[in-house]
Structure formats: structure tokens, C-alpha cells
Design an enzyme around this catalytic site. Structure first.
Site, short mmCIF file in Angstrom:
data_model
loop_
_atom_site.label_atom_id
_atom_site.label_comp_id
_atom_site.label_asym_id
_atom_site.label_seq_id
_atom_site.Cartn_x
_atom_site.Cartn_y
_atom_site.Cartn_z
N TRP A 113 3.52 -3.27 5.18
CA TRP A 113 2.32 -4.04 5.79
C TRP A 113 2.37 -5.33 5.81
O TRP A 113 1.60 -6.20 6.43
CB TRP A 113 0.96 -3.72 5.11
CG TRP A 113 0.84 -4.09 3.59
CD1 TRP A 113 1.60 -4.34 2.81
CD2 TRP A 113 -0.44 -4.78 3.17
NE1 TRP A 113 1.12 -4.95 1.44
CE2 TRP A 113 -0.21 -5.32 1.93
CE3 TRP A 113 -1.76 -5.25 3.86
CZ2 TRP A 113 -1.21 -5.80 1.07
CZ3 TRP A 113 -2.67 -5.52 2.97
CH2 TRP A 113 -2.29 -6.07 1.62
N ASP A 114 3.48 -5.82 4.92
CA ASP A 114 3.74 -7.37 4.95
C ASP A 114 3.89 -8.05 6.44
O ASP A 114 3.41 -8.89 6.59
CB ASP A 114 4.87 -7.47 4.18
CG ASP A 114 4.82 -7.10 2.68
OD1 ASP A 114 4.34 -5.94 2.48
OD2 ASP A 114 5.26 -7.72 1.79
N LYS A 126 -4.32 -7.10 -9.14
CA LYS A 126 -2.85 -7.36 -8.82
C LYS A 126 -2.93 -8.56 -7.78
O LYS A 126 -2.04 -9.44 -8.09
CB LYS A 126 -2.01 -6.37 -8.70
CG LYS A 126 -0.38 -6.52 -8.11
CD LYS A 126 0.30 -5.64 -7.34
CE LYS A 126 1.75 -6.06 -7.02
NZ LYS A 126 2.38 -4.91 -6.22
N GLN A 127 -3.61 -8.32 -7.02
CA GLN A 127 -3.27 -9.23 -5.71
C GLN A 127 -4.58 -9.34 -4.59
O GLN A 127 -5.50 -8.56 -4.88
CB GLN A 127 -2.02 -8.75 -4.50
CG GLN A 127 -2.18 -7.37 -4.08
CD GLN A 127 -1.09 -6.98 -3.67
OE1 GLN A 127 0.02 -6.72 -4.32
NE2 GLN A 127 -1.04 -6.70 -2.19
N GLU A 169 -2.23 -2.68 -6.30
CA GLU A 169 -1.41 -1.40 -6.76
C GLU A 169 -1.58 -1.10 -8.21
O GLU A 169 -0.85 -0.32 -8.70
CB GLU A 169 -0.06 -1.74 -6.09
CG GLU A 169 0.24 -1.47 -4.78
CD GLU A 169 1.38 -1.87 -4.29
OE1 GLU A 169 1.93 -1.41 -3.45
OE2 GLU A 169 2.24 -2.74 -4.98
#
Length: 694
Positions: free
Chosen positions: A292-293, A490-491, A422
Site C-alpha cells: 500500500w506504500d 505502531k504507526q 500491525e
């Protein structure tokens, strides 16, 4: 003042991972490395699939007999890396580049210039680390071609059982171990070319082209022209912070290097992995897979400037539709399930099953890129002849078969998923996943209406009734069912509801989401995270907070060549294009407030205190190219006189409409328009309804 487009140093980074990558969308190489890669050339089955290592004959270092002063520069104006050795008697320059226009071609040029009059010959050594072998390809020698050496081979293992193993041919001019400037010469130049192609015919044709360019003196000029053309089309520059200006140039340069030429018609673009083409061998940069980056992090800023490059990303996804269909069937669902990790076929190549099974937000991430492309260009051909509609409708069918109806709350649920964060898996109703599913279903209905295609009524029904988790008491969006405040993250995840997803919410809720998740987000998490928080604070008018978060990203920029690492301590994927994409979006969409919407380009500009000017050249909207200049209290926009439309559509006449006053200002090509810094939008002159940023 030094040119911010030239990254220079007298000493190379001690960690060789941070040497500059040279890539052109097809070939990628880190300077001096004896390994390179080619787009679309992978070796290994399933989760073992990785970019095939290809030996690089240009892995050469120049050494002089006498002591010399060394300097190194990456000129992003031209995409050329140069090592200069200066001694008492001679100056030697070694230049290396991956050709921006002729993408099968890589070049090394050496120039020797005598510094003192002398009768003596001067010799330099060319020290090569090249070996004509690979762990992934069994190479054999072919007959020399026009003085060039030739090796060829195939990868050893196909991506999936019925798949093919790509062939690789290398032809290169022989590189001697020494070069000598003769007594009667004051200077001399040597050129060496390398061609990498998938067939002998292509390799020979490209080698002929390279020889011809050398003979006519056009090899380097054609490289310089190709980069000049890209930079003339778009630039992002700031006044007030040299480090920010340089970082933005680096991000644009490396991202553009990952895309094909704007003149490429081969339809062979292999997508963009988090660390680009210079990385991706076994155990490195996620094996060179596409995530997906590409669609969420790298694509948006490039799509705003270069519709042809945006379309190349969409065409890559279209070429993987059969694999996506296979993935959905394997999971027991209808439609298309794009892989969490993709190579050539579109079949799942993630080494760990759980990500492919559960991180299904990838489907909505892919369709969002298509949606933004349509809104930016109105290029319907991408969806009809270009088969983009099959992607959108296939994803919609997947969502409908993947949701479960919950009779208690009378809503559709997505069960057993992994959110972008994640740290968690097998959770229900990830708020990001459900929101991106809702929007991709709505876009499927919209596209069906546009193309006069009958839309199954379930698309709209699921879009209307899918659960979007929200805590009424605390007025914020929980990351998933059962998330409790304070759990580590995480992000960037929930904060992405506001941008890029654009879920309508009040400023209070937007603030609550930011304040809830910022303190619990892993400070060692991936680089793109803080850009999303920065955009959120800019939406709320808090430029200082945004600036503080953006400054965290500078820890990910390693060494003199502006190469990014995934984590701030230098670990993780290198030349982390994902982080660069997030950073670029924070400036391009954050400071301007630009939002791509169905009928307009909304904006709401805000600059932090230390930035006096932001210049964004080449915003491409509905066939028009615009240059923006943002200052503290005013905005200036000029539409360029030449048109750069996608899909051969006629460029539209545009106007600025300011939100508070309703003032309409026509945008006449070649005529600058200046207005006070306030929210507004750019839309077609004929449009009477407007959309506004939140």
C-alpha cells in the site's frame, strides 16, 4: 549560496547503504555496488519471491597513482553522481547515471584533465568489483556484440507454479583496468555503457542506441534534458529553511527516479517497493515487493504533478487483476483481493500468511488512487479502455462478499482483520479498513453511473450500513472494536481518517483523534507516520505543532545524499520512499490544505512561522498546470499557458472561489491571480456547486 539541488561531500558515508541510489523506473543501482535490479525481474516462489540480483559491470572505483583530494556529488538537476579526484598533475571525474529517457541504459563517463604541462603520460586505475554471476540467475556468455561483452540467463524459480522465469541480457562496453592520458593530450574523455533488457533483440537495439548517442555526443545531454523536463514540469521549494528545501528536493528526486519516463509507452512498469529498485534482494527492503506504500504514500504527491506517472501506477494494478482474482477465490470471496505484497502476477507473495489474509485495507487503498486520478484528470479512458473499472468493481464485489451483517446493531461488520497498525490482528471493524471500504463502494456506484454500468444494489447498501466505530462518550474514533485508550500504536492509522480518507468530522473529533493517538504512537515507528499527524494539526490551524512533528522526520534522513531510512535510528528499509512520500504530502497537502474532491480542488493554506514562502510549481488539474506561491498572508496562482492534459481531454477553464466571501476569480492562462490567504477551491468555471475543506 550553494545550490540545494546538488548534494556534495568530501567523504562517503561509512554505512554503504546510504550511498545514493541511481534509478529510472526500470533499472536501479546503488553507486559502487556490484549488484543491481530490474523492474519486474523477481526470483523465487510465493513468499520467497524477491528482486533478482543482477551483476553490475559499472561497479568501478577510480584510483590515482599520486595522492588526490576526493569529492562526491549527486546533482539532482541531472540525475548524475560524480566522483572527482584532484591531484597536483590531474583532475579525474567519474560520472555515473541510470539514463532517465533510455531506461535500459546505464552509463559511466570518465574525464581526465591535465593540471600542469608535462611530457609524461598519466594513468589512473579502474578497480572493479564486478563478477558476471548471480545467486538468482544462471548466466552464460554470449558472443560479443559490436565490441560489447554479452551475458544472459533466466531466473531459476517462477513466482507461482505456472508462471514464467524472466530472461535477462546484459551487454556492456569492456572496462579496462587502467586509462592513460597521453603526453600530447591536455584532456580526454571515455564513455562506457551498460544495457540490461529482457530479450537479446531489445538488448542489441538499446546497445546500438547507446553507441549512437555516444557517437553523436548526445548521451549525457539527453540525460540532462530528460531530468530538466521533469523539473520544469514541477518543483516544491520553500524559503526560510535550507534543510527543509533540500529534504523536499531529495524526496522529489528519489520518488521520480522510481517512476518510468513520462514518455514511456512500454506498459512494463513493475510498481514501486518501499526502498525502490536499488534494493530488494533476499532479506532486504521487503524483498522488493509492492505494498500500500505505493498507492497511499508515494502516489498522491506525484499524481498531483504528473498524471502520466500516476496512470503508470494504476496500469500496474490493472495488470495484476488476475492475481487479485486468484487471491479472493483462495480466501473464499468474490471479486478482487489485491495482495498485501505484490510482485508481477498480483498473487500474494507475503512471506507470512496473516498479512495477506487480514490486512485487507489494501483493496481500498488501491481504489483511492484510482478515484483521485479520475477527480484530478477526468480521464475516463483509464476506466473504460484502460480497464480501471474492473479494479473498482472487483474490489466492491469483494467487500460485499467479505462483510457480515450484524442483526444487533443492524450494520455490516468486517471481522478478523489487521489494521494499518500491525501491532494488532484478528480484530473486528478496524475503523480505517471499514472507512476505506465504505468510500471504495461509494466510488464503485459513482463510476458505474458515469459509465452507464448497472451497479448491484448491495454496493450502496453495504456502503450506507457498514459500521464506522465511534465512541460517543469520548468523542473519538477507536482504532477497532475493543480498542482501549492508551494502547500502543505502531504507526499512523486512525488519524488517516481525516487525511487522506477525508471522513467528515467536526474539528473537535479531529483534535480528539490526534490527541488520543499521538502520545501512544511508537516513536521508533516508520517514517511516514508523523507527516499524517502534521497534516491533522495543520487542518486545525496549529502550524507550530505540525512543524514539531515534521521535524521528527529529519532523523530519518541519513548522510549527505538525503537517503531515508525507515526508522530514525537508521534501521529498516533504506531509501525509504514511503517515508519520503509521507513527508512530501505533509508539505504539499498540509501547508496548502489542498484536497482532491469530486468537483474541485479545495485548499486552506497555512505556513509555519519559519517558512516565509512555499512555491509549488506544476499542480496538474483538469488538463491545466498551475504554479502556486504561498506567503504568510496571501496566495498567488498562475495557470500556465501550455496545457498538459491526460487522456487527450480538452483543458477546462478554471476559477478560484473563496469560501467566506464567495468571491470568484477567473484563472486566465498566463495571468497571475493574488488573493488573501483563506480557504477556497479551484473548480471549472461552469460548476455552480462547491465543496469545501473541513
Amino acid at each position: 549560496m550553494p545550490d540545494p539541488y546538488i548534494f556534495s561531500t568530501d567523504t562517503l558515508p561509512s554505512d554503504l547503504r546510504f550511498l545514493p541510489p541511481l534509478a529510472n523506473g526500470l533499472l536501479g543501482w546503488r553507486v559502487y555496488n556490484n549488484i543491481m535490479h530490474m523492474g519486474g525481474v523477481y526470483n523465487g516462489a510465493g513468499g520467497l519471491c524477491h528482486r533478482a540480483d543482477i551483476p553490475c559491470p559499472l561497479a568501478v572505483k577510480v584510483e590515482t597513482e599520486e595522492a588526490a583530494r576526493h569529492s562526491y556529488s549527486l546533482n539532482t538537476h541531472t540525475g548524475i553522481f560524480t566522483h572527482t579526484l584532484s591531484s597536483a598533475s590531474v583532475t579525474v571525474s567519474q560520472s555515473l547515471y541510470s539514463h532517465r529517457y533510455h531506461s535500459n541504459l546505464m552509463v559511466m563517463e570518465i574525464l581526465m584533465v591535465r593540471q600542469v604541462t608535462s611530457e609524461e603520460p598519466i594513468t589512473v586505475n579502474l578497480v572493479s568489483s564486478f563478477k558476471p554471476q548471480s545467486i538468482d540467475i544462471v548466466f552464460e556468455s554470449g558472443p560479443d556484440y559490436k565490441g560489447g561483452r554479452h551475458i544472459h540467463g533466466q531466473t531459476t524459480t517462477a513466482e507461482f507454479p505456472e508462471g514464467s522465469c524472466p530472461a535477462v541480457h546484459l551487454i556492456w562496453t569492456l572496462i579496462p583496468s587502467t586509462l592513460t592520458l597521453l603526453p600530447e593530450q591536455s584532456k580526454a574523455r571515455w564513455g562506457f555503457i551498460l544495457v540490461v533488457a529482457n530479450s537479446l533483440g531489445d538488448a542489441e537495439a538499446n546497445f546500438d542506441k547507446g553507441l549512437n548517442l555516444m557517437m553523436t555526443g548526445n548521451l549525457r545531454p539527453s540525460q540532462e534534458h530528460a531530468w530538466k523536463e521533469l523539473w520544469l514540469q514541477s518543483k516544491v521549494e520553500v524559503t526560510g529553511s535550507d534543510s527543509l528545501c533540500k529534504a523536499l528536493i531529495g524526496c522529489m528526486f528519489y520518488l521520480l527516479s522510481a517512476f518510468p519516463s513520462i514518455h514511456d509507452t512500454s506498459s512494463s512498469f513493475g510498481g514501486i517497493s518501499p526502498g525502490g529498485l536499488s534494493n530488494g534482494g533476499v532479506g532486504q527492503d521487503y524483498w522488493g515487493h509492492v505494498f500500500w506504500d505505493q498507492d497511499i504514500w508515494m502516489y498522491p504527491a506525484i499524481a498531483l504533478f504528473y498524471p502520466k506517472l500516476a496512470r503508470a501506477v494504476l496500469e500496474y494494478r490493472v495488470r495484476t487483476v488476475d492475481g487479485a482474482k486468484h487471491n479472493a477465490q483462495k480466501q473464499g470471496y468474490k471479486g478482487l483481493k489485491f495482495p498485501w505484497e505484490s510482485a508481477v502476477s498480483g498473487r500474494e507473495v507475503c512471506p507470512e500468511d496473516i498479512y495477506g489474509q487480514q490486512e485487507i485495507h489494501i483493496n481500498g487503498d488501491v481504489t483511492l488512487a484510482f478515484q483521485h486520478y479520475l477527480y484530478l484528470t477526468e480521464d475516463v479512458s483509464m476506466f473504460s479502455e484502460g480497464q480501471g473499472s474492473q479494479v473498482i468493481w472487483g474490489v466492491a464485489d469483494y467487500w460485499v462478499s467479505r462483510v457480515a451483517w450484524n442483526p444487533e446493531d443492524q450494520q455490516y461488520h468486517l471481522l478478523g482483520v489487521m489494521p494499518p497498525d500491525e501491532y494488532y490482528y484478528n480484530v473486528n471493524n478496524s475503523v480505517y479498513t471499514n472507512t476505506v471500504a465504505k468510500f471504495s463502494l461509494q466510488f464503485a456506484v459513482e463510476l458505474a453511473d458515469l459509465l452507464k454500468h448497472p451497479a448491484p444494489k448491495e454496493w450502496q447498501a453495504v456502503a450506507e450500513h457498514i459500521k464506522i466505530p465511534f465512541d460517543q462518550e469520548s468523542q473519538y474514533h477507536p482504532e477497532y472494536d475493543g480498542y482501549t485508550v492508551g494502547q500502543p500504536v505502531k504507526q499512523a492509522d486512525t488519524v488517516m481518517l481525516g487525511y487522506p480518507l477525508g471522513l467528515p468530522m467536526s474539528p473537535e473529533i479531529r483534535r480528539n483523534d490526534l490527541e488520543m493517538y499521538e502520545p501512544v504512537t511508537d516513536p521508533q515507528g516508520p517514517a511516514m507516520t508523523w507527516g499524517m499527524f502534521a497534516i491533522g494539526w495543520l487542518e486545525l490551524g496549529e502550524a507550530g505543532k505540525a512543524q514539531h512533528l515534521l521535524e521528527k522526520c529529519f532523523k530519518n534522513i541519513q548522510g549527505p545524499f538525503q537517503v531515508w531510512s525507515e526508522s530514525s535510528d537508521g534501521s529498516g528499509a533504506v531509501n525509504f520512499l514511503t517515508g519520503m512520500g509521507g513527508f512530501l504530502q505533509a508539505v504539499v497537502f498540509g501547508y496548502t490544505g489542498i484536497r482532491v474532491q469530486k468537483d474541485c480542488l479545495a485548499f486552506s493554506p497555512l505556513l509555519p512561522n519559519d517558512i516565509s514562502e512555499l512555491c509549488i510549481r506544476g499542480v496538474n488539474y483538469l488538463g491545466r498546470q498551475m504554479d502556486w506561491l504561498l506567503r504568510k498572508n496571501e496566495v498567488c496562482i498562475i495557470v500556465r499557458e501550455e496545457a498538459g492534459s491526460a487522456g487527450n481531454a480538452k483543458p477546462h477553464d478554471l476559477q478560484v472561489v473563496l469560501k467566506a466571501s464567495g468571491t470568484r476569480i477567473p484563472l486566465t492562462p498566463g495571468m497571475p491571480v493574488t488573493f488573501p490567504r483563506e480557504p477556497g477551491c479551484i473548480c471549472k468555471v461552469a460548476v455552480s456547486s462547491f465543496c469545501w475543506p473541513l
